[in-house]
Scaffold this active site. Structure first.
Site, PDB file in Angstrom:
ATOM      1  N   LEU A  24       5.844  -0.032  13.283  1.00 40.39           N
ATOM      2  CA  LEU A  24       6.385   0.689  12.134  1.00 40.39           C
ATOM      3  C   LEU A  24       5.854   0.074  10.853  1.00 40.39           C
ATOM      4  CD1 LEU A  24      10.085   1.121  13.317  1.00 40.39           C
ATOM      5  CD2 LEU A  24       8.225   2.786  13.424  1.00 40.39           C
ATOM      6  N   CYS A  25       5.952   0.841   9.779  1.00 37.61           N
ATOM      7  CA  CYS A  25       5.516   0.413   8.460  1.00 37.61           C
ATOM      8  C   CYS A  25       6.143  -0.940   8.135  1.00 37.61           C
ATOM      9  CB  CYS A  25       5.915   1.458   7.430  1.00 37.61           C
ATOM     10  SG  CYS A  25       5.271   1.144   5.790  1.00 37.61           S
ATOM     11  N   PRO A  26       5.385  -1.856   7.644  1.00 41.56           N
ATOM     12  CA  PRO A  26       4.015  -1.768   7.122  1.00 41.56           C
ATOM     13  C   PRO A  26       2.937  -2.236   8.096  1.00 41.56           C
ATOM     14  CG  PRO A  26       4.949  -3.821   6.376  1.00 41.56           C
ATOM     15  CD  PRO A  26       6.018  -3.124   7.235  1.00 41.56           C
ATOM     16  N   LEU A  27       3.275  -2.474   9.374  1.00 45.71           N
ATOM     17  CA  LEU A  27       2.310  -3.056  10.301  1.00 45.71           C
ATOM     18  C   LEU A  27       1.030  -2.239  10.498  1.00 45.71           C
ATOM     19  CD1 LEU A  27       4.597  -4.739  12.973  1.00 45.71           C
ATOM     20  CD2 LEU A  27       3.140  -5.834  11.264  1.00 45.71           C
ATOM     21  N   ASP A  51       3.784   5.834  14.101  1.00 46.63           N
ATOM     22  CA  ASP A  51       4.702   5.820  12.957  1.00 46.63           C
ATOM     23  C   ASP A  51       4.465   7.083  12.117  1.00 46.63           C
ATOM     24  OD1 ASP A  51       6.257   5.302  10.745  1.00 46.63           O
ATOM     25  OD2 ASP A  51       5.082   3.590  10.051  1.00 46.63           O
TER      26      ASP A  51
END
Length: 90
Positions: A24-27, A51
């Site tokens: 998920l954000c920010p990955l 995501d």
């Protein structure tokens, strides 16, 4: 900036592939940025994300980083594929 090509059931030649499924954000943005940094200018990164935010985040990464969003594919439900060509300095 030219719009990315939308692909459907088409293979695209990538120099490196990165699977961010489940991240998920920010990955996805962070991992894509790190992978692009390791490529030479003109090389292509294929990025796989699940995501939903990646639909806006990855094009923004390309735009802000001086990279080209070459193509996208959303033919598989819940999966977003992006092909980014590294721009800027090598």
């Amino acid at each position: 900036m030219q719009a990315a090509t939308t692909l459907s059931n088409t293979e695209f030649k990538a120099d490196k592939s990165l699977d961010c499924s489940g991240d998920l954000c920010p990955l996805p943005v962070y991992k894509a940025s790190k992978s692009l940094a390791r490529l030479d200018r003109g090389q292509i990164l294929e990025l796989r994300c699940t995501d939903p935010g990646s639909v806006r985040d990855i094009p923004a990464l390309a735009n802000q980083g001086g990279h080209e969003l070459v193509a996208t594919d959303q033919s598989e439900p819940g999966v977003h594929l992006f092909w980014l060509r590294k721009g800027g300095a090598s």
